[in-house]
Write a protein that holds these residues in place. Structure first.
Motif, PDB file in Angstrom:
ATOM      1  N   MET A  64      43.516  48.022  40.771  1.00 21.57           N
ATOM      2  CA  MET A  64      44.440  47.711  39.394  1.00 21.57           C
ATOM      3  C   MET A  64      45.557  46.705  39.804  1.00 21.57           C
ATOM      4  SD  MET A  64      44.174  47.964  36.006  1.00 21.57           S
ATOM      5  CE  MET A  64      43.725  49.371  36.012  1.00 21.57           C
ATOM      6  N   VAL A  65      46.103  45.899  40.481  1.00 20.26           N
ATOM      7  CA  VAL A  65      46.512  45.453  41.334  1.00 20.26           C
ATOM      8  C   VAL A  65      46.016  44.079  41.465  1.00 20.26           C
ATOM      9  CG1 VAL A  65      48.646  44.298  42.661  1.00 20.26           C
ATOM     10  CG2 VAL A  65      48.488  46.589  41.995  1.00 20.26           C
ATOM     11  N   GLY A  66      44.536  44.253  42.277  1.00 22.71           N
ATOM     12  CA  GLY A  66      43.692  43.615  42.334  1.00 22.71           C
ATOM     13  C   GLY A  66      43.042  43.384  41.424  1.00 22.71           C
ATOM     14  N   ALA A  67      42.754  44.056  39.766  1.00 25.43           N
ATOM     15  CA  ALA A  67      41.771  43.339  39.000  1.00 25.43           C
ATOM     16  C   ALA A  67      42.600  42.327  37.238  1.00 25.43           C
ATOM     17  CB  ALA A  67      41.660  44.938  38.003  1.00 25.43           C
ATOM     18  N   ARG A  68      43.939  42.993  37.948  1.00 24.34           N
ATOM     19  CA  ARG A  68      44.873  42.261  37.402  1.00 24.34           C
ATOM     20  C   ARG A  68      45.003  41.163  37.488  1.00 24.34           C
ATOM     21  NH1 ARG A  68      42.535  43.107  33.707  1.00 24.34           N
ATOM     22  NH2 ARG A  68      44.359  41.452  32.485  1.00 24.34           N
ATOM     23  N   MET A  69      44.952  41.032  39.177  1.00 28.29           N
ATOM     24  CA  MET A  69      45.388  38.831  39.432  1.00 28.29           C
ATOM     25  C   MET A  69      43.691  38.881  39.130  1.00 28.29           C
ATOM     26  SD  MET A  69      46.175  39.171  42.857  1.00 28.29           S
ATOM     27  CE  MET A  69      47.689  39.721  43.671  1.00 28.29           C
ATOM     28  N   ALA A  70      43.422  39.646  39.716  1.00 28.64           N
ATOM     29  CA  ALA A  70      41.620  38.990  39.004  1.00 28.64           C
ATOM     30  C   ALA A  70      41.279  38.231  37.673  1.00 28.64           C
ATOM     31  CB  ALA A  70      40.325  39.044  39.813  1.00 28.64           C
ATOM     32  N   GLY A  71      41.807  38.369  36.833  1.00 27.74           N
ATOM     33  CA  GLY A  71      41.982  39.186  35.430  1.00 27.74           C
ATOM     34  C   GLY A  71      40.329  40.014  34.830  1.00 27.74           C
ATOM     35  N   GLY A  72      40.253  40.773  35.420  1.00 27.03           N
ATOM     36  CA  GLY A  72      39.160  41.737  35.036  1.00 27.03           C
ATOM     37  C   GLY A  72      38.777  42.526  36.292  1.00 27.03           C
ATOM     38  N   CYS A  73      37.270  43.405  35.637  1.00 28.56           N
ATOM     39  CA  CYS A  73      37.058  44.507  36.367  1.00 28.56           C
ATOM     40  C   CYS A  73      36.202  44.646  36.740  1.00 28.56           C
ATOM     41  CB  CYS A  73      37.850  45.533  35.695  1.00 28.56           C
ATOM     42  SG  CYS A  73      37.545  46.412  34.351  1.00 28.56           S
ATOM     43  N   PRO A  74      34.753  44.900  36.361  1.00 27.31           N
ATOM     44  CA  PRO A  74      33.434  45.089  36.481  1.00 27.31           C
ATOM     45  C   PRO A  74      33.293  45.267  35.410  1.00 27.31           C
ATOM     46  CG  PRO A  74      34.273  46.683  38.431  1.00 27.31           C
ATOM     47  CD  PRO A  74      35.097  46.818  37.948  1.00 27.31           C
ATOM     48  N   SER A  75      33.553  45.808  34.497  1.00 23.38           N
ATOM     49  CA  SER A  75      33.255  45.907  32.628  1.00 23.38           C
ATOM     50  C   SER A  75      33.799  44.422  32.240  1.00 23.38           C
ATOM     51  CB  SER A  75      33.917  46.281  31.903  1.00 23.38           C
ATOM     52  OG  SER A  75      33.957  47.274  32.089  1.00 23.38           O
ATOM     53  N   GLY A  76      34.677  44.068  32.528  1.00 20.18           N
ATOM     54  CA  GLY A  76      34.942  42.106  31.981  1.00 20.18           C
ATOM     55  C   GLY A  76      34.767  41.491  32.714  1.00 20.18           C
ATOM     56  N   HIS A  77      34.828  41.008  33.939  1.00 19.67           N
ATOM     57  CA  HIS A  77      34.076  39.977  34.850  1.00 19.67           C
ATOM     58  C   HIS A  77      33.019  40.492  35.229  1.00 19.67           C
ATOM     59  CE1 HIS A  77      36.865  37.690  36.647  1.00 19.67           C
ATOM     60  NE2 HIS A  77      37.897  38.049  36.477  1.00 19.67           N
ATOM     61  N   GLY A  78      32.505  41.688  35.895  1.00 20.24           N
ATOM     62  CA  GLY A  78      31.113  42.258  35.763  1.00 20.24           C
ATOM     63  C   GLY A  78      29.711  42.316  35.095  1.00 20.24           C
ATOM     64  N   LEU A  79      30.317  42.341  33.699  1.00 17.50           N
ATOM     65  CA  LEU A  79      29.405  42.617  32.700  1.00 17.50           C
ATOM     66  C   LEU A  79      29.790  41.864  31.251  1.00 17.50           C
ATOM     67  CD1 LEU A  79      29.291  46.546  32.140  1.00 17.50           C
ATOM     68  CD2 LEU A  79      27.671  44.966  33.078  1.00 17.50           C
ATOM     69  N   SER A  80      30.929  41.303  30.583  1.00 21.20           N
ATOM     70  CA  SER A  80      31.361  40.368  30.129  1.00 21.20           C
ATOM     71  C   SER A  80      31.344  38.764  30.837  1.00 21.20           C
ATOM     72  CB  SER A  80      32.281  40.800  29.152  1.00 21.20           C
ATOM     73  OG  SER A  80      32.355  42.230  28.637  1.00 21.20           O
ATOM     74  N   GLY A  81      32.010  38.779  31.757  1.00 19.27           N
ATOM     75  CA  GLY A  81      31.977  37.471  32.835  1.00 19.27           C
ATOM     76  C   GLY A  81      31.065  36.830  32.951  1.00 19.27           C
ATOM     77  N   MET A  82      29.777  37.762  33.654  1.00 22.12           N
ATOM     78  CA  MET A  82      28.594  37.301  34.062  1.00 22.12           C
ATOM     79  C   MET A  82      27.578  36.245  32.186  1.00 22.12           C
ATOM     80  SD  MET A  82      28.238  37.657  37.175  1.00 22.12           S
ATOM     81  CE  MET A  82      26.355  37.821  37.529  1.00 22.12           C
ATOM     82  N   MET A  83      27.508  37.610  31.445  1.00 24.13           N
ATOM     83  CA  MET A  83      26.582  37.758  30.201  1.00 24.13           C
ATOM     84  C   MET A  83      26.672  36.209  29.958  1.00 24.13           C
ATOM     85  SD  MET A  83      26.499  40.869  28.388  1.00 24.13           S
ATOM     86  CE  MET A  83      26.581  42.612  29.161  1.00 24.13           C
ATOM     87  N   GLN A  84      28.189  36.196  30.325  1.00 18.07           N
ATOM     88  CA  GLN A  84      28.598  34.416  29.216  1.00 18.07           C
ATOM     89  C   GLN A  84      28.783  33.205  30.118  1.00 18.07           C
ATOM     90  OE1 GLN A  84      32.789  34.363  27.348  1.00 18.07           O
ATOM     91  NE2 GLN A  84      32.404  36.506  28.293  1.00 18.07           N
ATOM     92  N   LEU A  85      27.885  33.554  31.515  1.00 15.36           N
ATOM     93  CA  LEU A  85      27.860  32.473  32.958  1.00 15.36           C
ATOM     94  C   LEU A  85      28.750  32.012  33.543  1.00 15.36           C
ATOM     95  CD1 LEU A  85      24.833  30.806  31.658  1.00 15.36           C
ATOM     96  CD2 LEU A  85      24.837  33.240  33.608  1.00 15.36           C
ATOM     97  N   SER A  86      30.326  33.180  33.197  1.00 19.06           N
ATOM     98  CA  SER A  86      31.355  32.293  33.285  1.00 19.06           C
ATOM     99  C   SER A  86      31.366  32.483  34.855  1.00 19.06           C
ATOM    100  CB  SER A  86      32.017  33.206  33.183  1.00 19.06           C
ATOM    101  OG  SER A  86      32.792  33.436  31.718  1.00 19.06           O
ATOM    102  N   VAL A  87      32.099  31.554  35.816  1.00 21.37           N
ATOM    103  CA  VAL A  87      32.129  31.231  37.433  1.00 21.37           C
ATOM    104  C   VAL A  87      32.497  32.365  37.779  1.00 21.37           C
ATOM    105  CG1 VAL A  87      32.820  29.311  38.964  1.00 21.37           C
ATOM    106  CG2 VAL A  87      32.175  28.232  36.886  1.00 21.37           C
ATOM    107  N   SER A  88      33.741  32.425  37.640  1.00 23.29           N
ATOM    108  CA  SER A  88      35.605  33.226  37.505  1.00 23.29           C
ATOM    109  C   SER A  88      34.339  34.041  38.015  1.00 23.29           C
ATOM    110  CB  SER A  88      36.216  33.825  36.448  1.00 23.29           C
ATOM    111  OG  SER A  88      35.879  33.983  35.613  1.00 23.29           O
TER     112      SER A  88
END
Lengths: 180, 176
Positions: free
Chosen positions: A131-155
């Motif tokens: 969780m320290v890592g997820a909050r630092m990175a700004g998301g988890c496999p849902s926020g980054h992994g699904l939502s971020g990928m669907m938006q083609l976010s570089v992060s």
């Protein structure tokens, strides 16, 4: 490839594609009726839960915390989404009878035995680091992994690569070959 | 319950239902993916991404919804992503799936939830320190791949589809 698995589950391709449709529908619905596009995510809710638990004990501390101020400690859309995941999983597992009370994950038990205490300690330590890592990175496999990928976010591409890269490395070290 | 909360709840119930039917809530599936022995998680996530990216991009192009990229802060994403991956391997759940696993009776996921709430509290305490260190290295801002590469999203998406479909055929051939 089958649409149903032997235990009554659905093909991960089918269930995953339906999550894709859900993400689209949810982005549309939240924009239309709540005025702001919301994307699937989960880890911010853990920050809000921590804030809600700390507030009765140390109201001033939470009030003055920069991070809690930034995140806004309240029961919002995502908080209910996370509670909904619990209810949805409960309903699905009750209907197809895959609900099972389980004290130790089988893979863990094969490698480290059946001690609940040992599992608890490692799960808590793993949870803290994750969780320290997820909050630092700004998301988890849902926020980054699904939502971020669907938006083609570089992060999202970089974060997902790091999630799995570190995960594969640490899993190999922790579970080794004996778990096979 | 506010409308906002009701929308979240309904979406969450559907999300949890699909996560459970896809059988991706289990510790063994998540660790199995990281041990590269069980590709269920990859199949599930990539299928969601393939479908989602087309719809989200179409709606954003039509200006019906707005994109919300997370910052490409180098230290945050690299260090945070690495820490998350390491913790994920030991814990065997991610934030969303831990709650879902509780729903399907795997009550040991409660330990993971406790750990993650503690982790969130610790992060809130350490945030001022991280802001001066890891988070201060280099921030490329909220950028999308099409802008970063200077390539149209309608080229990136078909290429992503092609690579992913090849991967799916390979999974099925290998029976993983």
């Amino acid at each position: 490839m089958k649409w149903k698995t032997e235990d009554g589950g659905w093909s991960p391709y089918l269930a995953g594609a339906l999550v894709g449709l859900l993400a689209i529908a949810s982005a549309y619905a939240t924009t239309q009726w709540l005025g702001k596009t919301s994307y699937l995510g989960a880890s911010t809710t853990f920050v809000r839960a921590a804030g809600l638990l700390e507030r009765p004990m140390a109201p001033d501390h939470v009030e003055q915390s920069e991070y809690f101020t930034k995140t806004k400690v309240r029961v919002d859309w995502q908080f209910l989404l996370v509670l909904g995941i619990f209810l949805g999983a409960l309903a699905a597992s009750a209907v197809d009878r895959s609900f099972k009370l389980e004290a130790i994950p089988p893979t863990w038990a094969r490698r480290f035995g059946r001690s609940v205490g040992k599992r608890a300690v490692w799960a808590i330590l793993g949870g803290i680091v994750a969780m320290v890592g997820a909050r630092m990175a700004g998301g988890c496999p849902s926020g980054h992994g699904l939502s971020g990928m669907m938006q083609l976010s570089v992060s999202a591409f970089v974060a997902l690569g790091m999630f799995f890269g570190a995960g594969v490395l640490v899993a190999a070290l922790v579970y080794g070959r004996r778990s096979s | 319950m506010s409308r906002e909360q009701l929308f979240g709840l309904v979406t969450g119930v559907l999300f949890g239902f699909l996560l459970q039917k896809g059988r991706v809530l289990r510790f063994d599936k998540q660790v199995g993916a990281m041990l590269l022995k069980d590709m269920t998680i990859f199949k599930f996530m990539l299928s969601a991404i393939l479908v989602g990216m087309v719809g989200i991009t179409l709606l954003a192009d039509a200006e019906v919804i707005t994109l919300s990229h997370k910052s490409m802060n180098l230290g945050a994403v690299l260090v945070g992503g690495g820490l998350f991956g390491a913790g994920w391997a030991v814990m065997g759940f991610c934030p969303g799936t831990s709650i879902g696993a509780l729903g399907e009776g795997r009550w040991h996921a409660a330990f993971a939830v406790v750990g993650m709430v503690l982790g969130a509290a610790i992060y809130a305490e350490l945030y001022p320190f991280f802001q001066k260190t890891v988070l201060a290295w280099k921030d490329f801002g909220k950028i999308g791949l099409p802008d970063a590469l200077g390539i149209s999203r309608w080229i990136i998406i078909p290429v992503f589809w092609a690579i992913t479909l090849l991967l799916f055929f390979w999974f099925e051939k290998k029976q993983v």
